[in-house]
Design an enzyme around this catalytic site. Structure first.
Site, PDB file in Angstrom:
ATOM      1  N   TRP A 178       0.861  -1.192   0.000  1.00 19.31           N
ATOM      2  CA  TRP A 178       0.000   0.000   0.000  1.00 19.31           C
ATOM      3  C   TRP A 178       0.896   1.241   0.000  1.00 19.31           C
ATOM      4  CZ3 TRP A 178      -2.959   2.216   4.796  1.00 19.31           C
ATOM      5  CH2 TRP A 178      -3.787   3.265   4.370  1.00 19.31           C
TER       6      TRP A 178
ATOM      7  N   ASP B  61       1.345  -8.651  -0.581  1.00 20.76           N
ATOM      8  CA  ASP B  61      -0.036  -8.164  -0.457  1.00 20.76           C
ATOM      9  C   ASP B  61      -0.223  -6.920  -1.321  1.00 20.76           C
ATOM     10  OD1 ASP B  61      -2.575  -8.286   1.504  1.00 20.76           O
ATOM     11  OD2 ASP B  61      -2.042  -6.188   1.131  1.00 20.76           O
TER      12      ASP B  61
ATOM     13  N   TYR C 248      -4.373  -0.057  -4.911  1.00 18.01           N
ATOM     14  CA  TYR C 248      -2.977   0.380  -4.714  1.00 18.01           C
ATOM     15  C   TYR C 248      -2.357   0.798  -6.052  1.00 18.01           C
ATOM     16  CZ  TYR C 248      -3.352  -2.271  -0.280  1.00 18.01           C
ATOM     17  OH  TYR C 248      -3.738  -2.785   0.924  1.00 18.01           O
TER      18      TYR C 248
ATOM     19  N   LYS D 155      -7.194  -7.544  -3.954  1.00 15.57           N
ATOM     20  CA  LYS D 155      -8.482  -7.202  -3.327  1.00 15.57           C
ATOM     21  C   LYS D 155      -9.418  -6.505  -4.308  1.00 15.57           C
ATOM     22  CE  LYS D 155      -5.650  -6.303   0.759  1.00 15.57           C
ATOM     23  NZ  LYS D 155      -4.449  -5.614   0.260  1.00 15.57           N
TER      24      LYS D 155
ATOM     25  N   HIS E  54     -12.315  -5.669  -0.213  1.00 10.53           N
ATOM     26  CA  HIS E  54     -11.437  -4.700   0.449  1.00 10.53           C
ATOM     27  C   HIS E  54     -12.131  -3.889   1.543  1.00 10.53           C
ATOM     28  CE1 HIS E  54      -7.574  -2.273  -0.541  1.00 10.53           C
ATOM     29  NE2 HIS E  54      -7.841  -2.202   0.742  1.00 10.53           N
TER      30      HIS E  54
ATOM     31  N   ASN F 141     -11.215  -5.097   6.578  1.00 12.73           N
ATOM     32  CA  ASN F 141     -11.900  -3.984   7.246  1.00 12.73           C
ATOM     33  C   ASN F 141     -13.312  -4.347   7.692  1.00 12.73           C
ATOM     34  OD1 ASN F 141      -9.799  -1.855   6.871  1.00 12.73           O
ATOM     35  ND2 ASN F 141     -10.181  -2.341   4.717  1.00 12.73           N
TER      36      ASN F 141
ATOM     37  N   PRO G 271       1.192  -2.390  10.301  1.00 15.04           N
ATOM     38  CA  PRO G 271       1.697  -2.897  11.585  1.00 15.04           C
ATOM     39  C   PRO G 271       2.667  -1.930  12.254  1.00 15.04           C
ATOM     40  CG  PRO G 271       2.810  -4.016   9.776  1.00 15.04           C
ATOM     41  CD  PRO G 271       1.692  -3.194   9.168  1.00 15.04           C
ATOM     42  N   LEU G 272       3.181  -0.943  11.465  1.00 12.10           N
ATOM     43  CA  LEU G 272       4.074   0.062  12.043  1.00 12.10           C
ATOM     44  C   LEU G 272       3.285   1.336  12.341  1.00 12.10           C
ATOM     45  CD1 LEU G 272       7.024  -0.445   9.504  1.00 12.10           C
ATOM     46  CD2 LEU G 272       6.458  -1.809  11.526  1.00 12.10           C
TER      47      LEU G 272
ATOM     48  N   LYS H  40       5.131  -2.539   5.323  1.00  8.09           N
ATOM     49  CA  LYS H  40       5.405  -1.947   4.007  1.00  8.09           C
ATOM     50  C   LYS H  40       6.659  -1.088   4.100  1.00  8.09           C
ATOM     51  CE  LYS H  40       5.089   1.932   1.311  1.00  8.09           C
ATOM     52  NZ  LYS H  40       5.580   3.305   1.535  1.00  8.09           N
ATOM     53  N   SER H  41       7.498  -1.184   3.098  1.00  9.50           N
ATOM     54  CA  SER H  41       8.594  -0.227   2.967  1.00  9.50           C
ATOM     55  C   SER H  41       9.033  -0.182   1.512  1.00  9.50           C
ATOM     56  CB  SER H  41       9.778  -0.617   3.858  1.00  9.50           C
ATOM     57  OG  SER H  41      10.868   0.249   3.590  1.00  9.50           O
TER      58      SER H  41
ATOM     59  N   ILE I 131      13.307  -3.126   4.333  1.00  5.81           N
ATOM     60  CA  ILE I 131      12.593  -4.332   3.910  1.00  5.81           C
ATOM     61  C   ILE I 131      13.277  -5.559   4.499  1.00  5.81           C
ATOM     62  CG2 ILE I 131      12.076  -5.773   1.877  1.00  5.81           C
ATOM     63  CD1 ILE I 131      11.739  -3.078   0.305  1.00  5.81           C
TER      64      ILE I 131
HETATM   65  P1  A2P Z   1       9.165   3.746   3.423  1.00  3.91           P
HETATM   66  O1  A2P Z   1       8.065   3.107   2.633  1.00  3.91           O
HETATM   67  O2  A2P Z   1       9.555   5.097   2.926  1.00  3.91           O
HETATM   68  O3  A2P Z   1      10.360   2.821   3.523  1.00  3.91           O
HETATM   69  P2  A2P Z   1       3.105   0.489   7.777  1.00  3.91           P
HETATM   70  O4  A2P Z   1       3.687  -0.817   7.349  1.00  3.91           O
HETATM   71  O5  A2P Z   1       2.579   0.512   9.169  1.00  3.91           O
HETATM   72  O6  A2P Z   1       2.100   1.018   6.796  1.00  3.91           O
HETATM   73  O7  A2P Z   1       4.292   1.554   7.807  1.00  3.91           O
HETATM   74  C1  A2P Z   1       4.926   1.935   6.633  1.00  3.91           C
HETATM   75  C2  A2P Z   1       5.741   3.192   6.848  1.00  3.91           C
HETATM   76  O8  A2P Z   1       6.861   2.909   7.721  1.00  3.91           O
HETATM   77  C3  A2P Z   1       6.322   3.689   5.571  1.00  3.91           C
HETATM   78  O9  A2P Z   1       6.310   5.101   5.643  1.00  3.91           O
HETATM   79  C4  A2P Z   1       7.754   3.167   5.570  1.00  3.91           C
HETATM   80  O10 A2P Z   1       8.654   4.016   4.908  1.00  3.91           O
HETATM   81  C5  A2P Z   1       8.092   3.188   7.032  1.00  3.91           C
HETATM   82  N1  A2P Z   1       9.039   2.118   7.407  1.00  3.91           N
HETATM   83  C6  A2P Z   1       8.931   0.819   7.104  1.00  3.91           C
HETATM   84  N2  A2P Z   1       9.928   0.109   7.659  1.00  3.91           N
HETATM   85  C7  A2P Z   1      10.698   0.991   8.314  1.00  3.91           C
HETATM   86  C8  A2P Z   1      11.885   0.869   9.084  1.00  3.91           C
HETATM   87  N3  A2P Z   1      12.463  -0.323   9.288  1.00  3.91           N
HETATM   88  N4  A2P Z   1      12.410   2.005   9.616  1.00  3.91           N
HETATM   89  C9  A2P Z   1      11.837   3.212   9.415  1.00  3.91           C
HETATM   90  N5  A2P Z   1      10.712   3.391   8.707  1.00  3.91           N
HETATM   91  C10 A2P Z   1      10.130   2.295   8.148  1.00  3.91           C
END
Ligand code: A2P
Length: 286
Positions: A26, A50, A55, A80, A114, A152, A201-202, A242-243, A249
């Site tokens: 996403w 995913d 997206y 989705k 979705h 959701n 999850p972040l 997500k990253s 990653i």
């Molecule tokens: P980016 O995509 O620029 O790497 P979630 O998974 O909760 O949606 O969170 C995603 C967000 O957290 C994205 O903005 C992503 O940045 C950032 N992110 C993902 N992994 C990390 C990491 N290990 N350290 C810092 N920021 C991270």
């Protein structure tokens, strides 16, 4: 928890296996960004990706999968059904075909509704979900989606769908992290036989600066992101971090060589309610 690697799995209600961490896409842009992210995820050992129609990156995801050379059977792909493709069986079947075409696949491992209450269908979401789910059940019967589920959905949507479903949803994918841990919905989804997937999850990155999480991360010699992914696994959720950065990653998948103690898990529970809450499906304007 029993998971020991990125290829460890949970079992879905139909017996299929689903890798315990999915790579989230996403907000990864179609083109180089999404392509490279998925490529790096596969190189780092993720085997569960995913995506979703909305997206707008299915083409890049599919290309990265094909270019990886990894056997299709070793990769678990979710996509989705989006709101604007909802409302009739015909629309749903077409949306699914279009997703498969963009991905360049002949099946997906998991197909999800979705969103339970699209704004345009809010006055008839019950029948819309029933009809679209019937189409998805047909797709499942044809073997074009190896598992099916929802995203959701709150209790009311789960209960309403249960009145007409032939096949119960196998997954509920929800916004879920220590800042918004929604334990009632988690428990309810589990009692209905669903694996609970945790998107954001972040906390959409917001929790990475949380001081409680930072303290636990420092103590364990891990990053805040690793604590959050591990928290999700220890709760027996299926996190979808997500990253778009290769080093993040890789690191986000390196969560199998440490454990958060019961005491620290309890401390993390105190964060609940501090981050941006999930969008309420009954009021979202999309
Ligand atoms: P980016 O995509 O620029 O790497 P979630 O998974 O909760 O949606 O969170 C995603 C967000 O957290 C994205 O903005 C992503 O940045 C950032 N992110 C993902 N992994 C990390 C990491 N290990 N350290 C810092 N920021 C991270």
């Amino acid at each position: 928890m029993n998971a020991t690697t990125l290829t460890s799995t949970y079992q879905l209600a139909n017996g299929n296996q689903i890798p315990v961490i999915g790579f989230g896409t996403w907000q990864s842009e179609d083109g180089d960004q999404a392509y490279n992210a998925v490529k790096w995820a596969l190189e780092a050992g993720y085997r569960h990706i995913d995506t979703a129609k909305i997206y707008d990156n299915e083409e890049s995801v599919g290309k990265a999968l094909r270019d990886s050379g990894i056997n299709r059977s070793e990769i678990f792909i979710t996509t989705k059904l989006w709101n604007t493709d909802r409302g009739s069986k015909e629309n749903t079947l077409k949306a699914f075909d279009d997703s498969l075409n963009r991905l360049g696949l002949d099946y997906v491992d998991l197909y999800l509704i979705h969103w339970p209450e699209p704004a345009a269908l809010r006055d008839r979401w019950q029948t819309a979900n029933a009809d679209d789910w019937a189409a998805i059940e047909d797709i499942y019967d044809q073997g074009r989606a190896k598992a099916i589920g929802v995203s959701n959905f709150r209790q009311t949507h789960i209960d309403e769908l249960a009145k007409t479903q032939r096949i119960a949803p196998m997954v509920n994918q929800i916004f879920l992290n220590p800042g918004d841990s929604d334990s009632e919905l988690v428990e309810y989804s589990k009692t209905k036989g669903m694996v609970v997937e945790a998107y954001s999850p972040l906390g959409l990155g917001e929790l990475l600066n949380n001081s409680i999480i930072a303290q636990i991360a420092d103590k364990l010699g891990k990053s805040p992101a690793q604590i959050l992914v591990r928290w999700s696994l220890q709760k027996e959720f299926l996190p979808l971090p997500k990253s778009t950065h290769q080093e993040y990653i890789k690191a986000n998948g390196e969560v199998f060589d440490f454990e958060i103690s019961a005491e620290d898990m309890a401390i993390l529970d105190t964060i609940n309610g501090t981050t941006k809450q999930h969008t309420d499906p009954s009021t979202g304007n999309f």
